[in-house]
Design an enzyme around this catalytic site. Structure first.
Site, PDB file in Angstrom:
ATOM      1  N   HIS A 147       9.028  43.448  -9.234  1.00  9.68           N
ATOM      2  CA  HIS A 147       9.061  43.876 -10.703  1.00  9.68           C
ATOM      3  C   HIS A 147       8.726  45.270 -10.739  1.00  9.68           C
ATOM      4  CE1 HIS A 147       4.449  43.814 -11.053  1.00  9.68           C
ATOM      5  NE2 HIS A 147       4.499  42.734 -10.377  1.00  9.68           N
ATOM      6  N   CYS A 163       2.366  40.161  -6.138  1.00  7.99           N
ATOM      7  CA  CYS A 163       3.780  40.648  -6.402  1.00  7.99           C
ATOM      8  C   CYS A 163       4.066  41.768  -5.707  1.00  7.99           C
ATOM      9  CB  CYS A 163       4.006  40.583  -7.835  1.00  7.99           C
ATOM     10  SG  CYS A 163       4.062  38.909  -8.417  1.00  7.99           S
TER      11      CYS A 163
END
Length: 187
Positions: A147, A163
């Protein structure tokens, strides 16, 4: 000596200091950003279109041709939160909403508890402009995302909750290039 000869003789005295000032006014250390997207060679056994992440080096590679990839800088999980494995992109979202995992809330309730019911997408959302959701071989969401970020200075560091963060402009470019189903290898 006439006026023109005097001006020509004085020109080096005027131009030399101006050139020196121009060089001094350039930003120090004009080295290329090591985390900027760059086309690089990669092992030829990765299939074209796949994504390969080398966590210890803070790079994500999008394989664009046999033996060639676009390399992007990433931030990865801190210490024990580094995720490794094989996944596929199971979903893609523009300006994604975000909900911290129960483990994140437990680790740091002061920072995450207020978002237990989620945060809408937008420029202040920690997932940034785009998110690619990683799913395992059984089709289950791994809770790991590739992301964007509201903290571009985190690229090249181990700071996330697992992440893979990219600069917003980089994740927007990758988002346009990879379809759902793209294989992702994280080492």
């Amino acid at each position: 000596m006439n006026r023109r000869q005097m001006l020509m003789a004085a020109l080096p005295l005027v131009v030399a200091p101006a050139l020196a000032m121009a060089q001094e006014s350039q930003p120090a250390g004009q080295r290329r950003d090591p985390y900027a997207p760059t086309e690089v060679p990669i092992r030829s056994d990765f299939e074209v279109g796949s994504i390969v992440v080398v966590s210890k080096d803070f790079f994500l590679y999008h394989v664009v041709a046999p033996g060639r990839a676009i390399r992007y800088g990433v931030a990865v999980g801190k210490d024990e939160l580094v995720w490794r494995g094989r996944a596929t992109i199971g979903r893609k979202t523009e300006w994604p909403s975000w909900t911290p995992t129960p483990a994140m809330i437990k680790r740091n309730p002061g920072q995450y508890a207020r978002w237990a019911n989620g945060m809408p997408g937008g420029p202040t959302n920690p997932l940034g402009a785009r998110a690619l959701y990683l799913y395992d071989a059984r089709g289950n969401d791994t809770a790991i995302r590739i992301h964007g970020t509201t903290e571009p200075n985190s690229i090249g560091r181990a700071v996330s909750n697992g992440c893979l963060r990219m600069r917003n402009e980089a994740v927007m470019s990758l988002f346009e290039q990879v379809p759902v189903g793209t294989p992702v290898y994280v080492y």
